[in-house]
Design an enzyme around this catalytic site. Structure first.
Site, short mmCIF file in Angstrom:
data_model
loop_
_atom_site.label_atom_id
_atom_site.label_comp_id
_atom_site.label_asym_id
_atom_site.label_seq_id
_atom_site.Cartn_x
_atom_site.Cartn_y
_atom_site.Cartn_z
CE1 TYR A 36 -3.60 -2.68 0.91
CE2 TYR A 36 -2.00 -3.37 2.56
CZ TYR A 36 -3.15 -3.61 1.84
OH TYR A 36 -3.86 -4.77 2.05
CG ASP A 103 -0.02 3.93 5.46
OD1 ASP A 103 -1.05 3.80 6.15
OD2 ASP A 103 0.44 5.05 5.15
CB CYS A 129 -5.48 6.26 9.54
SG CYS A 129 -6.54 5.34 8.41
#
Length: 171
Positions: A36, A103, A129
């Site tokens: 990613y 990520d 996140c």
């Protein structure tokens, strides 16, 4: 025309933290598989470590930007495929990476965890996140011998509920 952190300080801090998480404990620059990879914000910092980087990104515009970056760096290889397509092939055919950096999107990497666990990497640096999906995926990775060593929360968007985390796992 791409993703970036909400602030310049955050956009700069995150790659520094990831590179610092990859580097310790090696007597040589480690080989890195970056999943990613986006447009290369973390990739640039990983290249600064001196080892090889194989960056995987499925978004066509982001992977085009990675290809431009690769023209200046012999140690960078870009695979313009989704992680879901590329990872089974990489697991079967190599190359082998000592460190995996990922990520993933907000939903995490749950479907990829068994493949990550089957890879030969000794360290995973997982950027997330979403603390809930990170926790879920860390629990799943534990079944493959990966243990969290550190989890660094970073408030990249002050005055919101969003918190980025950089987790380091080793086996």
């Amino acid at each position: 025309d791409g993703f970036a952190q909400a602030s310049e300080p955050g956009h700069s801090l995150l790659p520094q933290l990831v590179a610092a998480a990859v580097q310790p404990g090696w007597d040589h620059p480690p080989s890195v598989l970056e999943l990613y990879a986006g447009s290369g914000n973390l990739t640039r910092a990983l290249l600064g470590l001196g080892g090889t980087v194989l960056a995987v990104e499925g978004d066509p515009r982001a992977s085009e930007r990675l290809q431009v970056l690769a023209h200046g760096h012999a140690q960078l290889t870009v695979r313009a495929q989704s992680v879901e397509v590329a990872l089974p092939v990489l697991l079967r055919d190599g190359p082998r990476a000592e460190v995996i950096v990922l990520d993933p999107p907000r939903g995490g990497a749950r479907a990829m965890v068994p493949l990550l666990g089957a890879m030969s990497a000794r360290r995973i640096v997982y950027v997330s996140c979403d603390a809930m999906t990170l926790g879920r995926d860390l629990g799943e990775l534990a079944h493959f011998g990966f243990r969290p060593r550190t989890v660094q929360p970073i408030d990249l968007m002050p005055h919101t509920a969003e918190v980025e985390c950089v987790a380091v796992l080793e086996r």
